[in-house]
Design an enzyme around this catalytic site. Structure first.
Site, PDB file in Angstrom:
ATOM      1  N   CYS A   1       4.168  13.545  11.853  1.00  0.00           N
ATOM      2  CA  CYS A   1       4.603  14.033  10.861  1.00  0.00           C
ATOM      3  C   CYS A   1       6.550  13.856  10.809  1.00  0.00           C
ATOM      4  CB  CYS A   1       3.891  14.929  10.105  1.00  0.00           C
ATOM      5  SG  CYS A   1       4.101  14.112   8.211  1.00  0.00           S
TER       6      CYS A   1
ATOM      7  N   CYS B   1       7.154  12.268   4.398  1.00  0.00           N
ATOM      8  CA  CYS B   1       6.714  11.950   5.369  1.00  0.00           C
ATOM      9  C   CYS B   1       6.609  10.862   5.215  1.00  0.00           C
ATOM     10  CB  CYS B   1       5.243  12.051   5.463  1.00  0.00           C
ATOM     11  SG  CYS B   1       4.802  13.841   4.702  1.00  0.00           S
TER      12      CYS B   1
ATOM     13  N   LYS C   1      -7.124  13.644   4.776  1.00  0.00           N
ATOM     14  CA  LYS C   1      -5.835  14.336   4.279  1.00  0.00           C
ATOM     15  C   LYS C   1      -5.875  14.561   2.942  1.00  0.00           C
ATOM     16  CE  LYS C   1      -1.619  16.558   5.119  1.00  0.00           C
ATOM     17  NZ  LYS C   1      -0.220  16.380   6.613  1.00  0.00           N
TER      18      LYS C   1
ATOM     19  N   ARG D   1       4.158  25.030   3.865  1.00  0.00           N
ATOM     20  CA  ARG D   1       5.662  24.367   4.039  1.00  0.00           C
ATOM     21  C   ARG D   1       6.582  25.740   4.185  1.00  0.00           C
ATOM     22  NH1 ARG D   1       3.524  20.610  -0.873  1.00  0.00           N
ATOM     23  NH2 ARG D   1       1.637  19.556   0.785  1.00  0.00           N
TER      24      ARG D   1
ATOM     25  N   ARG E   1       3.151  14.968  -2.886  1.00  0.00           N
ATOM     26  CA  ARG E   1       2.566  14.120  -1.665  1.00  0.00           C
ATOM     27  C   ARG E   1       1.757  13.138  -2.360  1.00  0.00           C
ATOM     28  NH1 ARG E   1       6.123  16.530   2.248  1.00  0.00           N
ATOM     29  NH2 ARG E   1       4.978  18.162   2.754  1.00  0.00           N
TER      30      ARG E   1
ATOM     31  N   GLU F   1     -11.346   5.841   4.981  1.00  0.00           N
ATOM     32  CA  GLU F   1     -10.006   6.664   5.475  1.00  0.00           C
ATOM     33  C   GLU F   1     -10.271   6.860   7.190  1.00  0.00           C
ATOM     34  OE1 GLU F   1      -7.243   6.921   5.289  1.00  0.00           O
ATOM     35  OE2 GLU F   1      -6.610   7.017   3.406  1.00  0.00           O
TER      36      GLU F   1
ATOM     37  N   LYS G   1      -8.875  18.176   5.851  1.00  0.00           N
ATOM     38  CA  LYS G   1      -8.111  18.573   6.213  1.00  0.00           C
ATOM     39  C   LYS G   1      -7.777  18.939   4.109  1.00  0.00           C
ATOM     40  CE  LYS G   1      -3.293  19.596   7.061  1.00  0.00           C
ATOM     41  NZ  LYS G   1      -2.002  18.734   7.072  1.00  0.00           N
TER      42      LYS G   1
ATOM     43  N   SER H   1      -2.952  26.430   6.544  1.00  0.00           N
ATOM     44  CA  SER H   1      -2.358  28.174   5.729  1.00  0.00           C
ATOM     45  C   SER H   1      -2.738  28.592   4.735  1.00  0.00           C
ATOM     46  CB  SER H   1      -1.283  27.677   5.997  1.00  0.00           C
ATOM     47  OG  SER H   1      -0.596  26.530   4.460  1.00  0.00           O
TER      48      SER H   1
ATOM     49  N   TYR I   1      -5.575  29.149  12.008  1.00  0.00           N
ATOM     50  CA  TYR I   1      -4.393  30.463  12.129  1.00  0.00           C
ATOM     51  C   TYR I   1      -5.322  31.408  12.825  1.00  0.00           C
ATOM     52  CZ  TYR I   1      -1.750  27.221  10.498  1.00  0.00           C
ATOM     53  OH  TYR I   1      -0.667  26.156   9.758  1.00  0.00           O
TER      54      TYR I   1
END
Ligand code: PBG
Length: 325
Positions: A120, A130, A195, A205, A217, A233, A248, A274, A313
């Protein structure tokens, strides 16, 4: 046969019985750990909003990757934070860029760990969007060229999988064609197919220093209200040559994961992003929920919905729980 003949509690009586009938099992080899790489040496700069995560210089990144491998984790996904950003994202397709060097270092030093690269532009653009800004929007077709070049440099650096996350139309085809032309017909594409334009990317971010400097976005990432569009998609990305599909974020989109699993016969991945991670940590810090149990429950729900691969994570902490370390 109603009560008293049927008593579902019979199968919940002991740990051994519960284990016998458990339907969903987590495996460290299905986890992918996201890592953030910065210029410099000996750097391990903690990310405030994401306890236990840090921006790492390449030497520290290699240690982290080695530790991930020692935990039995399947792979890592790299996000680069370049020293310089510009409005053409040149750092993204520099053969000697931060991610390209990081990828080479891990492939050289750590055996048997898959390296995934995120393709990206937003970490490399001065405006944080992006792709190429034309007027007040991201230009789709110019951006495809940047993405294709970046993917080839990642493959040249040894990336095992490239993962486009930009949500431009036609990016999978553009990347597939460029990879094949450069002799990387064996490099798979894990497409961030569905996404969403999500509020749960906030901590990332901060970590990746990629907050858009104007606007948001929503003209390229998906509207959280749409499910049928996600199937479209995914269909398009498969037709363009995607080998795996990703949804996501994960937990707010379990219905999308389930639909992906039911409709397509390729591996489905989900990204526990995140904000999902930070929320669980924040509640646990307040003493409101138990960290380990909430972690395992959230990951189990994602797998149960149909994601075989989970980007998280929590990868190391969950691997420790699973193997009782
Ligand atoms: C790059 C990218 C983002 C994330 C993964 N790749 C940020 C975004 O789209 O703004 C988010 C991951 C996370 O929140 O953990 N486009």
């Amino acid at each position: 046969m109603p009560f008293p003949i049927e008593r579902p509690r019979r199968l919940r009586a002991t740990p051994a019985m519960r284990s016998l009938v458990r339907e969903t099992h987590l495996q460290p080899s299905n986890f992918i750990l996201p890592l953030f790489v910065v210029e410099g040496e000996g750097i391990r700069k903690p990310i405030n909003s994401m306890p236990g995560n840090a921006q790492l210089s390449i030497d520290e990144l290699v240690k982290e990757a080695e530790d991930a491998r020692a935990h039995g984790i399947g792979g890592v996904i790299l996000f680069g934070i370049p020293a310089e950003k510009d409005d053409e994202a040149t750092g993204n397709y520099d053969p000697d860029g931060i991610v390209q060097r990081a990828c080479r270092a891990i492939k050289r030093e750590v055996k048997d760990l898959l390296v995934v690269t995120d393709v990206c532009n937003c970490e490399y653009t001065s405006h944080g969007h992006c792709g190429k800004i034309v007027g007040d929007d991201v230009d789709n077709d110019i951006t495809l060229g940047w993405l294709a070049k970046a993917a080839v440099t990642h493959a040249q650096a040894g990336a095992d999988i490239v993962a486009p996350s930009d949500m431009m139309d036609g990016r999978v085809a553009a990347i597939r064609e460029a990879l094949d032309q450069a002799g990387f017909e064996k490099t798979p594409i894990m497409s961030y197919a569905a996404k969403y334009a999500s509020s749960f990317y906030g901590p990332f971010r901060e970590a990746a220093e990629s907050t858009p400097q104007f606007g948001d976005r929503r003209s390229y990432q998906m509207d959280p209200a749409n499910a049928r569009e996600a199937l479209k998609e995914m269909e398009l990305d498969l037709a363009e040559g995607a080998d795996m599909l990703m949804v996501k974020p994960a937990m707010p989109y379990l219905d999308i994961i389930k639909a992906a699993h039911e409709n397509f016969d390729v591996p489905i991945a989900a990204y526990q992003v995140s904000g999902e991670f930070s929320m669980i940590h924040a509640a646990a810090r307040n003493g409101w929920i138990d960290l380990d149990r909430a972690m395992m429950e959230s990951l189990t729900s994602i797998k149960r919905a149909g994601a075989q691969i989970i980007l998280t994570y929590f990868a190391k902490a969950a691997a420790r729980q699973i193997s009782g370390l």
